[in-house]
Design a protein around this motif. Structure first.
Motif, mmCIF file in Angstrom:
data_model
loop_
_atom_site.group_PDB
_atom_site.id
_atom_site.type_symbol
_atom_site.label_atom_id
_atom_site.label_comp_id
_atom_site.label_asym_id
_atom_site.label_seq_id
_atom_site.Cartn_x
_atom_site.Cartn_y
_atom_site.Cartn_z
ATOM 1 N N ALA A 125 14.475 -30.404 12.636
ATOM 2 C CA ALA A 125 14.763 -31.618 13.077
ATOM 3 C C ALA A 125 15.860 -31.719 14.201
ATOM 4 O O ALA A 125 15.492 -32.511 15.138
ATOM 5 C CB ALA A 125 15.385 -32.595 11.964
ATOM 6 N N ARG A 126 16.636 -30.866 14.184
ATOM 7 C CA ARG A 126 17.561 -30.997 15.437
ATOM 8 C C ARG A 126 16.857 -30.545 16.864
ATOM 9 O O ARG A 126 17.031 -31.090 17.801
ATOM 10 C CB ARG A 126 18.762 -29.979 15.188
ATOM 11 N N VAL A 127 16.169 -29.443 16.489
ATOM 12 C CA VAL A 127 15.305 -28.941 17.724
ATOM 13 C C VAL A 127 14.166 -30.060 18.449
ATOM 14 O O VAL A 127 14.121 -30.273 19.489
ATOM 15 C CB VAL A 127 14.780 -27.620 17.408
ATOM 16 N N MET A 128 13.697 -30.658 17.238
ATOM 17 C CA MET A 128 12.629 -31.638 17.657
ATOM 18 C C MET A 128 13.316 -32.876 18.334
ATOM 19 O O MET A 128 12.998 -33.687 19.279
ATOM 20 C CB MET A 128 11.929 -32.176 16.678
ATOM 21 N N ALA A 129 14.585 -33.196 17.912
ATOM 22 C CA ALA A 129 15.448 -34.396 18.468
ATOM 23 C C ALA A 129 15.905 -34.115 19.981
ATOM 24 O O ALA A 129 15.917 -34.819 20.537
ATOM 25 C CB ALA A 129 16.517 -34.619 17.391
ATOM 26 N N ASP A 130 16.333 -32.558 20.072
ATOM 27 C CA ASP A 130 16.778 -32.517 21.288
ATOM 28 C C ASP A 130 15.949 -32.460 22.363
ATOM 29 O O ASP A 130 16.044 -32.539 23.435
ATOM 30 C CB ASP A 130 17.513 -30.986 21.270
ATOM 31 N N THR A 131 14.597 -32.171 22.021
ATOM 32 C CA THR A 131 13.424 -32.071 22.818
ATOM 33 C C THR A 131 12.529 -33.299 23.111
ATOM 34 O O THR A 131 11.621 -33.667 23.707
ATOM 35 C CB THR A 131 12.468 -30.879 22.419
ATOM 36 N N GLY A 132 13.128 -34.604 22.466
ATOM 37 C CA GLY A 132 12.460 -35.779 22.246
ATOM 38 C C GLY A 132 11.224 -35.896 21.483
ATOM 39 O O GLY A 132 10.302 -36.662 21.842
ATOM 40 N N LEU A 133 10.792 -34.963 20.576
ATOM 41 C CA LEU A 133 9.540 -34.877 19.961
ATOM 42 C C LEU A 133 9.552 -35.596 18.723
ATOM 43 O O LEU A 133 8.599 -35.530 17.934
ATOM 44 C CB LEU A 133 9.180 -33.339 19.654
ATOM 45 N N ILE A 134 10.794 -36.153 18.153
ATOM 46 C CA ILE A 134 10.898 -36.990 16.538
ATOM 47 C C ILE A 134 10.034 -38.302 17.075
ATOM 48 O O ILE A 134 10.308 -38.910 18.001
ATOM 49 C CB ILE A 134 12.184 -37.081 16.442
ATOM 50 N N ASP A 135 9.413 -38.661 15.985
ATOM 51 C CA ASP A 135 8.658 -39.882 15.961
ATOM 52 C C ASP A 135 7.471 -39.912 17.005
ATOM 53 O O ASP A 135 7.242 -41.000 17.557
ATOM 54 C CB ASP A 135 9.843 -40.982 16.288
ATOM 55 N N TYR A 137 3.454 -37.997 17.904
ATOM 56 C CA TYR A 137 2.447 -37.365 17.328
ATOM 57 C C TYR A 137 2.479 -35.788 17.819
ATOM 58 O O TYR A 137 2.255 -35.076 16.929
ATOM 59 C CB TYR A 137 1.155 -37.912 17.845
ATOM 60 N N PRO A 138 2.572 -35.511 18.923
ATOM 61 C CA PRO A 138 2.775 -33.952 19.460
ATOM 62 C C PRO A 138 3.981 -33.216 18.426
ATOM 63 O O PRO A 138 3.591 -32.157 18.078
ATOM 64 C CB PRO A 138 3.210 -34.127 20.811
ATOM 65 N N GLY A 139 5.031 -34.256 18.089
ATOM 66 C CA GLY A 139 6.039 -33.458 17.383
ATOM 67 C C GLY A 139 5.558 -33.141 16.057
ATOM 68 O O GLY A 139 5.798 -31.875 15.567
ATOM 69 N N LEU A 140 4.948 -34.138 15.349
ATOM 70 C CA LEU A 140 4.405 -33.560 14.066
ATOM 71 C C LEU A 140 3.313 -32.975 14.050
ATOM 72 O O LEU A 140 3.124 -31.780 13.053
ATOM 73 C CB LEU A 140 3.971 -35.005 13.509
ATOM 74 N N VAL A 141 2.379 -32.809 15.010
ATOM 75 C CA VAL A 141 1.348 -31.711 15.130
ATOM 76 C C VAL A 141 1.981 -30.613 15.349
ATOM 77 O O VAL A 141 1.462 -29.361 14.458
ATOM 78 C CB VAL A 141 0.472 -31.898 16.243
ATOM 79 N N LEU A 142 3.147 -30.079 16.084
ATOM 80 C CA LEU A 142 3.815 -28.860 16.130
ATOM 81 C C LEU A 142 4.609 -28.581 15.081
ATOM 82 O O LEU A 142 4.437 -27.204 14.769
ATOM 83 C CB LEU A 142 4.570 -28.911 17.440
ATOM 84 N N LEU A 213 7.963 -37.216 6.775
ATOM 85 C CA LEU A 213 8.917 -38.281 6.788
ATOM 86 C C LEU A 213 10.028 -37.810 7.444
ATOM 87 O O LEU A 213 10.704 -38.801 8.014
ATOM 88 C CB LEU A 213 9.391 -37.989 5.150
ATOM 89 N N VAL A 214 10.103 -36.407 7.810
ATOM 90 C CA VAL A 214 11.211 -36.052 8.625
ATOM 91 C C VAL A 214 10.891 -36.302 9.992
ATOM 92 O O VAL A 214 11.842 -36.666 10.979
ATOM 93 C CB VAL A 214 11.689 -34.567 8.532
ATOM 94 N N MET A 215 9.551 -36.208 10.464
ATOM 95 C CA MET A 215 9.119 -36.080 11.884
ATOM 96 C C MET A 215 9.159 -37.617 12.436
ATOM 97 O O MET A 215 9.026 -37.848 13.433
ATOM 98 C CB MET A 215 7.999 -35.148 12.144
ATOM 99 N N MET A 216 8.594 -38.296 11.295
ATOM 100 C CA MET A 216 8.012 -39.860 11.594
ATOM 101 C C MET A 216 8.979 -40.845 10.886
ATOM 102 O O MET A 216 8.481 -41.454 9.974
ATOM 103 C CB MET A 216 6.858 -39.928 11.318
#
Length: 275
Positions: A125-135, A137-142, A213-216
């Motif tokens: 979750a922290r990595v995804m937030a730092d890269t702007g992928l939270i919330d 579609y690409p973030g959840l797919v990855l 739930l974590v990513m979206m």
């Protein structure tokens, strides 16, 4: 009673009980979804008096299940395509190509199968937030690809190891490059396993709640399963509508199995024999 006939009964009775235990929850859900709220309160186990689609229409239109359904289709389709592409390439490399560290890499993939998502949830979750992928579609797919790729690679590697090395050598003698061998030989021979693994990955991604739930976090990007869980709180006093949401989420998976059950069985047994 002969021993053979007794043996059949010994096997048939537990299997019939297992089938009943599997089918009954779906039948009960369909029955509840067809009831009015009053009918459910009066007797939740009695058959519905008539086939009513009002609850399903309510769950589909008013609660936003249509949007959640579309979100799930987009995310699951993209994730499964990436999983099959990367998994089949990695399976080919680990099973047929000899390079330094391949065995160690495969052991690492096996080890990753035993790491639950809860262990990597906070760092991811922290990595995804730092890269702007939270919330997104690409973030959840990855996230889905990262979570289910070890399983896909393991099964594809196991299947590709059953392909005789002579076929690969013959393809190279004919002038095929490594990519040519993968495209012309490995993909066609691995089609049953790819179909089976693709169906399993689809089920994993479709039924997931925790990762989504974590990513979206926003309601706009919710997947179908998160939408179904939110129905439980929103319609705690309207169980038929909640059951309708569960039915909407279960129907695609049920249809997938009904139409592809033979392919699933063929894919599961495709790598069980060598040669």
């Amino acid at each position: 009673m002969s021993g053979r006939r007794l043996g059949r009964w010994v096997a048939a009775v537990p299997m019939a009980a297992l089938a009943l235990a599997t089918i009954y929850p779906m039948v009960f859900t369909v029955n509840v979804a067809m009831k009015t709220r009053r009918e459910y309160i009066l007797d939740r186990f009695s058959p519905a008096s008539s086939l009513q689609m009002n609850n399903i229409s309510e769950a589909w239109n008013s609660v936003g299940m249509a949007r959640y359904f579309a979100n799930s289709v987009i995310v699951v389709a993209c994730a499964v395509i990436l999983l099959l592409l990367i998994g089949s390439m990695a399976g080919f490399a680990l099973s047929q190509l000899r390079f330094r560290g391949s065995k160690l890499l495969f052991l690492g993939i096996l080890a990753a199968l035993f790491v639950p998502f809860q262990v990597i949830m906070v760092p991811l979750a922290r990595v995804m937030a730092d890269t702007g992928l939270i919330d997104t579609y690409p973030g959840l797919v990855l996230a889905y690809v990262a979570q289910f790729l070890p399983f896909t690679v393991f099964l594809m590697t196991s299947h590709y190891r059953t392909i005789p090395a002579e076929i690969i050598h013959a393809a190279r003698i004919d002038g095929n490059t490594t990519y040519g061998v993968y495209r012309r030989i490995m993909i066609p021979l691995g089609a049953p396993a790819l179909l089976s693994v693709g169906i399993l990955d689809t089920l994993f991604c479709w039924n997931d709640v925790l990762i989504a739930l974590v990513m979206m976090p926003s309601a706009e990007h919710r997947t179908l399963m998160i939408g179904v869980t939110s129905l439980r709180g929103q319609y705690s006093d309207d169980i038929p509508t909640f059951a309708s949401g569960v039915l909407i989420a279960a129907i695609p998976v049920l249809l997938l199995y009904l139409f592809l059950q033979r392919q699933i069985a063929d894919g599961v047994t495709a790598g069980s024999t060598k040669g």
